[in-house]
Each structure stands twice: as structure tokens, then as C-alpha cells.
Design a protein around this motif. Structure first.
Motif, PDB file in Angstrom:
ATOM      1  N   LEU A 241      11.571  68.269  67.973  1.00 58.46           N
ATOM      2  CA  LEU A 241      12.666  68.345  67.008  1.00 58.46           C
ATOM      3  C   LEU A 241      12.133  68.305  65.578  1.00 58.46           C
ATOM      4  O   LEU A 241      12.610  69.043  64.711  1.00 58.46           O
ATOM      5  N   ILE A 242      11.131  67.461  65.342  1.00 62.89           N
ATOM      6  CA  ILE A 242      10.511  67.414  64.013  1.00 62.89           C
ATOM      7  C   ILE A 242       9.882  68.762  63.683  1.00 62.89           C
ATOM      8  O   ILE A 242      10.047  69.276  62.569  1.00 62.89           O
ATOM      9  N   LYS A 243       9.194  69.370  64.644  1.00 61.35           N
ATOM     10  CA  LYS A 243       8.585  70.686  64.440  1.00 61.35           C
ATOM     11  C   LYS A 243       9.653  71.725  64.077  1.00 61.35           C
ATOM     12  O   LYS A 243       9.468  72.514  63.140  1.00 61.35           O
ATOM     13  N   ASN A 244      10.771  71.711  64.786  1.00 60.89           N
ATOM     14  CA  ASN A 244      11.855  72.651  64.493  1.00 60.89           C
ATOM     15  C   ASN A 244      12.466  72.406  63.117  1.00 60.89           C
ATOM     16  O   ASN A 244      12.822  73.351  62.403  1.00 60.89           O
ATOM     17  N   HIS A 245      12.577  71.154  62.738  1.00 61.87           N
ATOM     18  CA  HIS A 245      13.090  70.798  61.403  1.00 61.87           C
ATOM     19  C   HIS A 245      12.152  71.339  60.318  1.00 61.87           C
ATOM     20  O   HIS A 245      12.602  71.916  59.329  1.00 61.87           O
ATOM     21  N   VAL A 246      10.849  71.173  60.517  1.00 66.24           N
ATOM     22  CA  VAL A 246       9.861  71.673  59.548  1.00 66.24           C
ATOM     23  C   VAL A 246       9.960  73.195  59.443  1.00 66.24           C
ATOM     24  O   VAL A 246       9.885  73.751  58.337  1.00 66.24           O
ATOM     25  N   GLU A 247      10.159  73.876  60.551  1.00 63.83           N
ATOM     26  CA  GLU A 247      10.326  75.341  60.512  1.00 63.83           C
ATOM     27  C   GLU A 247      11.567  75.711  59.707  1.00 63.83           C
ATOM     28  O   GLU A 247      11.559  76.692  58.959  1.00 63.83           O
TER      29      GLU A 247
END
Length: 93
Positions: free
Chosen positions: A17-23
Motif C-alpha cells: 500500500l505504501i508503494k502504491n501511495h508513492v506511485e
């Protein structure tokens, strides 16, 4: 216009989820819309300052953030009037 969405933690987040937020943030940056973002160090949540044409677009941008879309964070939107040297920090004379 400049907007801020303030996020409050509701549920735990994971690395994906953090990775998707950063994207999501990178996409805003590439579109020239991201002004500033980050988590609070003294409060459970964070904020994103960004540019949008109107409140409807600002709301769509916030709702498309994976943190919010997943239900892990709630949000509030505020319209921000930047104060700076160029406008004498909004001092009316």
C-alpha cells in the motif's frame, strides 16, 4: 488553486500500500501538481499539498490516493491561499 488533503489513520497499512501511495505521489509530481507531502511526526496521519483546477478535481485526486481508496485513511480537503514574497504574505496595505 492549491489544495491540501489531510489524512487520518484508520487501519494499518502494509508495504504494498505504501508503494502504491508513492506511485500516486510520483504521478502527481510528473503532472506538475504535487507541491509538498509527508507524514506528521506528532500526529497519526499526513498531508499532501497539490494543485487542482477546482474542488471536484481535488476531491478526485484525494480519493484516488491508495491510502484513502483502501479505507486505511480518512481525509479532509482544504483550499490553501499561498502567502509569499510575491503577494507580500497577503498583507493588504
Amino acid at each position: 488553486m492549491t489544495y491540501v488533503y489531510l489524512m487520518n489513520n484508520l487501519k494499518p497499512i502494509n508495504k504494498e500500500l505504501i508503494k502504491n501511495h508513492v506511485e500516486h505521489l510520483k504521478k502527481l509530481k510528473n503532472q506538475g501538481k504535487l507541491v509538498f507531502c509527508g507524514p506528521f511526526t506528532d500526529y497519526p496521519g499526513g498531508m499532501v499539498i497539490f494543485l487542482a483546477e477546482d474542488l471536484a478535481e481535488a476531491t478526485n485526486i484525494a480519493k484516488s490516493d491508495p491510502f484513502i481508496a483502501s479505507g486505511c485513511k480518512s481525509f479532509e480537503i482544504r483550499t490553501l491561499e499561498p502567502a509569499n514574497d510575491g503577494n507580500n504574505y497577503l498583507l493588504e496595505e
